[in-house]
Design a protein around this motif. Sequence first.
Motif: not given
Length: 274
Positions: A94-101, A63-67, A88-92, A51-58
């Motif tokens: 992510l909901d779509g990615v979960l629905g597709a899965y 760059a995640k911290k203490f994951s 916005w738009p990541f949560l939106h 979802a991060l990739e699809r939301a253009d948040l690569s």
Amino acid sequence: MSLSLPVPYAASRPLPPYRALFAVDAKDFTGLPAVQHGPVSRLIPELVDQALERADLSELRNAKKFSASTGDGVVFGFDPVFLPFVLWPFLHVLDGVLGAYNQQHVGPRIRLRASVHVGPLPDSGEPGDGNGTPRNDTHRLLDSRPVKAILAAASEQVTHLAAIISDRVHEDVVAGAYTGLHPDRCVEVPATVEGKNFAQRAWLYVPSPSGNLVQAGVPTRAEAVEPADRRDQPNGPDTHGAGNTQHVSEGVALMGNIGGDFTYGGDKRVGGRG
């Protein structure tokens, strides 16, 4: 080697940098057969990254911290500059990615609760980075009654994600109009956790409401009105709807018009993990 613990209020010291926090966990994870726990634990961060990739948040993905994995979910810190785009738009997305899965795969449905918070946390590359009150509160928000009750009340065929946003994030990012998430899509709730000394004002956001939530006036994804110029917000911001009083059997009451006078009421039946 002895470790010297800082003494509160004995002296002033530099404030740790502010870090945003995102956490998710899976509904009904503990009810899964043991053989599925490992695969689902590995799947959840994969779906989040997708979802991060699809939301253009690569950039954020890298760059995640203490994951860290929480078994039934994942938590990570990040630079607060990304907060508007996580809402916005990541949560939106992510909901779509979960629905597709969930539509394409046979097996347990992956439905997530998410929490978003921000606050000062150590981030110096040393052990213990990311630990502090903001991280504790992020997990308390995730386990709070309102977000659990909302996800339980919604259709598992339609609603795949319910997010709870801390009041600090909402005030700075949503009310400050730095995000495409319209404030009328956020429902104010008292976030409490059964058996814990925790009570905070927070805000619910459900990207794909269903059933009782739709009757209560929460607009669906299809009802979101896109701006005239979509160049800066390719998915368009959310807008509001209207509704009347609606009671949900799992201990949630959504009352009033979502445009302003929208409240939550819960009872002690809502609780427990998953």
